[in-house]
Design an enzyme around this catalytic site. Structure first.
Site, PDB file in Angstrom:
ATOM      1  N   ASP A  15       0.620  -1.399   0.031  1.00 32.54           N
ATOM      2  CA  ASP A  15       0.198   0.059  -0.010  1.00 32.54           C
ATOM      3  C   ASP A  15       0.708   1.307   0.274  1.00 32.54           C
ATOM      4  OD1 ASP A  15      -2.044  -1.691   0.300  1.00 32.54           O
ATOM      5  OD2 ASP A  15      -1.991  -1.655   2.513  1.00 32.54           O
ATOM      6  N   LYS A  18       2.154   2.143  -5.104  1.00 31.53           N
ATOM      7  CA  LYS A  18       2.853   1.550  -6.225  1.00 31.53           C
ATOM      8  C   LYS A  18       1.960   1.888  -7.458  1.00 31.53           C
ATOM      9  CE  LYS A  18       3.071  -2.441  -4.576  1.00 31.53           C
ATOM     10  NZ  LYS A  18       2.678  -2.193  -3.027  1.00 31.53           N
ATOM     11  N   ASN A  40      -5.158 -10.237  -4.075  1.00 28.77           N
ATOM     12  CA  ASN A  40      -5.076  -9.620  -2.679  1.00 28.77           C
ATOM     13  C   ASN A  40      -4.552  -8.106  -2.911  1.00 28.77           C
ATOM     14  OD1 ASN A  40      -2.568 -10.727  -3.622  1.00 28.77           O
ATOM     15  ND2 ASN A  40      -1.895 -11.582  -1.920  1.00 28.77           N
ATOM     16  N   GLY A  42      -4.105  -4.486  -4.341  1.00 33.38           N
ATOM     17  CA  GLY A  42      -5.316  -3.515  -4.851  1.00 33.38           C
ATOM     18  C   GLY A  42      -4.587  -2.013  -5.181  1.00 33.38           C
ATOM     19  N   HIS A  43      -4.669  -2.001  -6.288  1.00 33.97           N
ATOM     20  CA  HIS A  43      -3.834  -0.559  -6.894  1.00 33.97           C
ATOM     21  C   HIS A  43      -4.753   0.173  -7.196  1.00 33.97           C
ATOM     22  CE1 HIS A  43       0.122  -2.902  -7.997  1.00 33.97           C
ATOM     23  NE2 HIS A  43      -0.058  -2.797  -6.859  1.00 33.97           N
ATOM     24  N   GLN A 226       2.060  -6.255  -3.145  1.00 31.55           N
ATOM     25  CA  GLN A 226       2.599  -6.244  -1.805  1.00 31.55           C
ATOM     26  C   GLN A 226       3.813  -5.373  -1.301  1.00 31.55           C
ATOM     27  OE1 GLN A 226       1.421  -9.640  -3.030  1.00 31.55           O
ATOM     28  NE2 GLN A 226      -0.488  -8.685  -2.521  1.00 31.55           N
ATOM     29  N   ARG A 307      -6.153   0.680   7.904  1.00 31.33           N
ATOM     30  CA  ARG A 307      -4.839   0.665   8.092  1.00 31.33           C
ATOM     31  C   ARG A 307      -4.049   1.030   9.509  1.00 31.33           C
ATOM     32  NH1 ARG A 307      -3.951   2.336   2.049  1.00 31.33           N
ATOM     33  NH2 ARG A 307      -4.863   0.751   0.850  1.00 31.33           N
ATOM     34  N   ASP A 335       2.220  14.744   1.388  1.00 25.62           N
ATOM     35  CA  ASP A 335       1.378  15.809   1.886  1.00 25.62           C
ATOM     36  C   ASP A 335       0.612  15.381   2.782  1.00 25.62           C
ATOM     37  OD1 ASP A 335       0.462  13.957  -0.438  1.00 25.62           O
ATOM     38  OD2 ASP A 335      -1.268  14.686   0.139  1.00 25.62           O
ATOM     39  N   SER A 415       5.772  11.917  -4.488  1.00 26.33           N
ATOM     40  CA  SER A 415       4.375  11.928  -4.974  1.00 26.33           C
ATOM     41  C   SER A 415       3.681  12.992  -3.818  1.00 26.33           C
ATOM     42  CB  SER A 415       3.655  10.719  -4.880  1.00 26.33           C
ATOM     43  OG  SER A 415       2.154  10.745  -5.032  1.00 26.33           O
ATOM     44  N   GLY A 417       0.217  13.947  -4.061  1.00 26.75           N
ATOM     45  CA  GLY A 417      -1.195  13.940  -4.073  1.00 26.75           C
ATOM     46  C   GLY A 417      -1.594  12.383  -4.797  1.00 26.75           C
TER      47      GLY A 417
HETATM   48  P1  IMP Z   1      -2.801 -12.887   1.753  1.00 25.75           P
HETATM   49  O1  IMP Z   1      -1.798 -12.224   0.996  1.00 25.75           O
HETATM   50  O2  IMP Z   1      -4.284 -12.455   1.776  1.00 25.75           O
HETATM   51  O3  IMP Z   1      -2.401 -14.243   1.976  1.00 25.75           O
HETATM   52  O4  IMP Z   1      -2.578 -12.164   3.504  1.00 25.75           O
HETATM   53  C1  IMP Z   1      -1.197 -12.180   4.202  1.00 25.75           C
HETATM   54  C2  IMP Z   1      -0.827 -10.739   4.782  1.00 25.75           C
HETATM   55  O5  IMP Z   1      -0.443  -9.978   3.712  1.00 25.75           O
HETATM   56  C3  IMP Z   1      -2.064  -9.977   5.553  1.00 25.75           C
HETATM   57  O6  IMP Z   1      -1.656  -9.319   6.617  1.00 25.75           O
HETATM   58  C4  IMP Z   1      -2.684  -9.119   4.416  1.00 25.75           C
HETATM   59  O7  IMP Z   1      -3.093  -8.025   5.014  1.00 25.75           O
HETATM   60  C5  IMP Z   1      -1.250  -8.691   3.588  1.00 25.75           C
HETATM   61  N1  IMP Z   1      -1.642  -8.211   2.326  1.00 25.75           N
HETATM   62  C6  IMP Z   1      -1.996  -8.943   1.240  1.00 25.75           C
HETATM   63  N2  IMP Z   1      -1.832  -8.121   0.275  1.00 25.75           N
HETATM   64  C7  IMP Z   1      -1.700  -6.927   0.462  1.00 25.75           C
HETATM   65  C8  IMP Z   1      -1.757  -5.747  -0.044  1.00 25.75           C
HETATM   66  O8  IMP Z   1      -1.889  -5.587  -1.279  1.00 25.75           O
HETATM   67  N3  IMP Z   1      -1.496  -4.760   0.832  1.00 25.75           N
HETATM   68  C9  IMP Z   1      -1.008  -4.715   2.100  1.00 25.75           C
HETATM   69  N4  IMP Z   1      -1.171  -5.938   2.737  1.00 25.75           N
HETATM   70  C10 IMP Z   1      -1.460  -7.010   2.125  1.00 25.75           C
END
Ligand code: IMP
Length: 440
Positions: A15, A18, A40, A42-43, A226, A307, A335, A415, A417
Site C-alpha cells: 500500500d 505503487k 490480494n 489492490g492498486h 504487496q 490500516r 502531503d 508524490s 497527491g
Molecule cells: P494474503 O496475501 O491474503 O495471504 O495475506 C497475508 C498478509 O498480507 C495479510 O497481513 C494481508 O493484510 C497482507 N496483504 C496482502 N496483500 C496486501 C496488499 O496488497 N497490501 C497490504 N497488505 C497486503
C-alpha cells in the site's frame, strides 16, 4: 549497458502507492509485467479524477501503447480476472490484444478460499489477517506440486480429474478439521470449463514473450505487489503473504534472467502503514495515528480494513533497500504529513535493553522492540499538488534529505497527491529513466 528494465516494488508492508507510480512511469515502458501475488493486491489509480482499483491486471493497460503481462509467479483467480477485464471495458479501457496471462501461472479455485476462510476463523489458530482470497492455499498447492496451472485449464480431461481429486481432498480436510460443508466438484468443473474458454484468448507463454521483447530492444517494467516486509522469505514471517514480493521475485515470477534487471525502484510512504496482523515497531497508538489514517485515506483497497499507521522506520527502509538492491526511492504521500509541528523518525531500536539498527529476524523481538526516535521539524505550508522540488517547504526538503542519507538509495520521485500529475520528478532520475526507455 544495463538492461532496459526496472523493478518497481513496495519497500514497506504494501500500500505504498505503487499503483500510481507504475501508472506514472508506464508510458516510458513497452510492457508492464506483474510477478507475484494475486487479487490480494489492490492498486488504486486516479486519472483525471476517475478512480480505478486494479487487483490483477497490471496498471500498464491504462496506457494506450503499453502491453501488460501477468507472470507465472502470480496466482490467478480466473473469475476475478475476467470480472476486472469487464469492469475495465465498462469504463472504456479495452485490453484485447495487449493483456497476456502466463500459461504457467497457478490457478486459485473455490476450495482454496474455503480452506483459508475456515482455517483463519478456526478457534486456536494463529491469525495472519489475510485478505481471504485463497492466495496462501493456492501457493501451498503450487509448492506441494498439486496445483493447477492456467495451461492445464485448457485440457478439459485434466481439468475434470484435477477438480474431482482436489475437491475430494479439500472437502475431507475442511469437514474433518473445520466442519465445513463440501463443495460440488461436478458443478465446479462445468463452471471452470466455461471460464477456461473465456480465459483462452489471454493465455500466452509470457516468459517467451518477455525475452523476445528484451531481445528486440523493448523496455519492461516489473510491477511488484504487496511489499518487502510481506515477502515470504524476507518479511516479518509468519505475518507475510505467500510469494516473493522482493526484487528477486521479478525474475522467478516472469521467467527473465537476473542479468535482465536494469534497476530497482522502491516505493515508500513518507510514513508507514500495515494491514492485518503482525509486528509494527513504529505504530502510532494515539490520535496522530487516526489523523494520518483520515488524511491518507488509509483503508484497504481490497478489504476496506483500516490500516495501522506509524512513523517512518529507517532501519526497516535500509533493510528493504538492501534486500532489493534498491537504487531509486519514490516517496509517496508527503502531503499527509503537512501541518505537523515535528515528525518522529525511527533511527534504531532497543531490543532487550540493547541498541541495534538492524532488523531482527525473530518477530517476537519485533513485538517487544522499542523504537528510538529523532524528531525532525515539520512544515506548515501545504505540499499537496506541488510538482517542483524547489517549491517544497524547507523543512520538507530536510525531511527528504535525511531519509535519503539514511536509507542507502537516492530519492528519484516524490508524490504529493493521488493524481498522476501531483508528482515531482527529480532530474537525475528522469535521466536514468530516459536511458532505460530509449529505443535501441
Ligand atoms: P494474503 O496475501 O491474503 O495471504 O495475506 C497475508 C498478509 O498480507 C495479510 O497481513 C494481508 O493484510 C497482507 N496483504 C496482502 N496483500 C496486501 C496488499 O496488497 N497490501 C497490504 N497488505 C497486503
Amino acid at each position: 549497458m544495463p538492461a532496459k528494465t526496472a523493478v518497481v516494488l513496495g519497500a514497506q508492508w504494501g500500500d505504498e502507492g505503487k499503483g500510481k507510480i507504475v501508472d506514472v512511469l508506464a508510458d516510458r515502458f513497452s510492457i508492464v509485467a506483474r510477478y507475484a501475488g494475486g487479487h490480494n493486491a489492490g492498486h488504486t489509480v486516479i486519472i483525471g479524477g476517475k478512480k480505478f482499483v486494479l487487483q490483477l491486471v497490471p496498471c500498464g493497460v491504462l496506457r494506450p501503447d503499453c502491453r501488460a503481462v501477468i507472470g507465472n509467479g502470480v496466482v490467478l483467480d480466473p473469475m476475478a480476472f475476467l470480472q476486472e477485464v469487464e469492469r475495465l471495458r465498462e469504463v472504456g479501457v479495452d485490453v484485447s490484444g495487449k493483456l497476456f496471462v502466463s500459461n504457467r501461472a497457478h490457478v486459485i479455485l473455490p476450495y482454496h478460499r474455503m480452506i483459508e476462510l475456515a482455517a483463519e476463523n478456526a478457534p486456536g489458530r494463529m491469525k495472519i489477517g489475510t485478505t481471504s482470497r485463497g492466495i496462501g492455499p493456492a501457493y501451498e498447492d503450487k509448492m506441494k506440486r498439486s496445483g493447477l496451472r492456467v495451461v492445464d485449464m485448457l485440457n478439459t480431461a485434466l481439468l475434470r480429474t484435477h477438480i474431482q481429486n482436489a475437491c475430494h481432498e479439500k472437502n475431507t480436510i475442511a469437514r474433518a478439521l473445520f466442519g465445513t460443508d463440501p463443495l460440488d466438484a461436478n458443478k465446479m468443473y462445468e463452471e471452470y470449463a466455461r471460464v477456461a474458454e473465456r480465459l483462452a484468448p489471454y493465455i500466452a507463454d509470457t516468459a517467451l514473450l518477455l525475452n523476445q521483447a528484451l531481445r528486440a530492444g523493448e523496455s519492461i517494467m516489473f510491477e511488484g505487489a504487496q511489499g518487502t516486509l510481506l515477502d515470504i522469505d524476507h518479511g516479518t514471517y509468519p505475518y507475510v503473504t505467500s510469494s516473493s514480493a522482493t526484487a528477486g521475485g521479478a525474475t522467478i515470477g516472469t521467467g527473465v534472467g537476473p542479468t535482465a534487471i536494469g534497476t530497482v525502484i522502491g516505493v515508500t510512504k513518507a510514513y508507514v502503514t500495515r494491514v492485518g496482523e503482525g509486528p509494527f515497531p513504529t505504530e502510532i497508538h494515539d490520535t496522530t495515528g487516526d489523523l494520518l489514517r483520515a488524511r491518507g485515506q488509509e483503508y484497504g483497497a481490497v478489504t476496506g480494513r483500516p490500516r495501522r499507521c506509524g512513523w517512518i522506520d529507517l532501519p526497516m527502509l535500509r533493510y528493504s533497500n538492501q534486500i532489493n538492491g534498491t537504487k531509486w526511492l519514490v516517496v509517496t504521500k508527503l502531503d499527509v504529513l503537512d501541518g505537523l509541528d515535528s515528525i518522529p523518525v525511527c533511527t534504531g531500536y532497543k531490543v532487550d535493553g540493547k541498541l541495534t539498527d538492524t532488523v531482527p529476524a525473530d518477530v517476537r523481538g519485533l513485538e517487544s522492540i522499542e523504537p528510538i526516535y529523532k524528531n525532525l521539524q515539520g512544515w506548515q505550508q501545504p505540499t499537496e499538488g506541488i510538482t517542483e522540488y524547489a517549491k517544497l517547504p524547507a523543512a520538507a526538503k530536510e525531511y527528504l534529505k535525511y531519509l535519503e542519507s539514511e536509507s542507502g538509495a537516492r530519492i528519484g520521485m516524490i508524490s504529493t497527491g493521488p493524481d498522476r500529475d501531483q508528482t515531482i520528478l527529480l532530474p537525475e532520475f528522469a535521466t536514468a529513466l530516459a536511458a532505460i526507455s530509449a529505443t535501441s
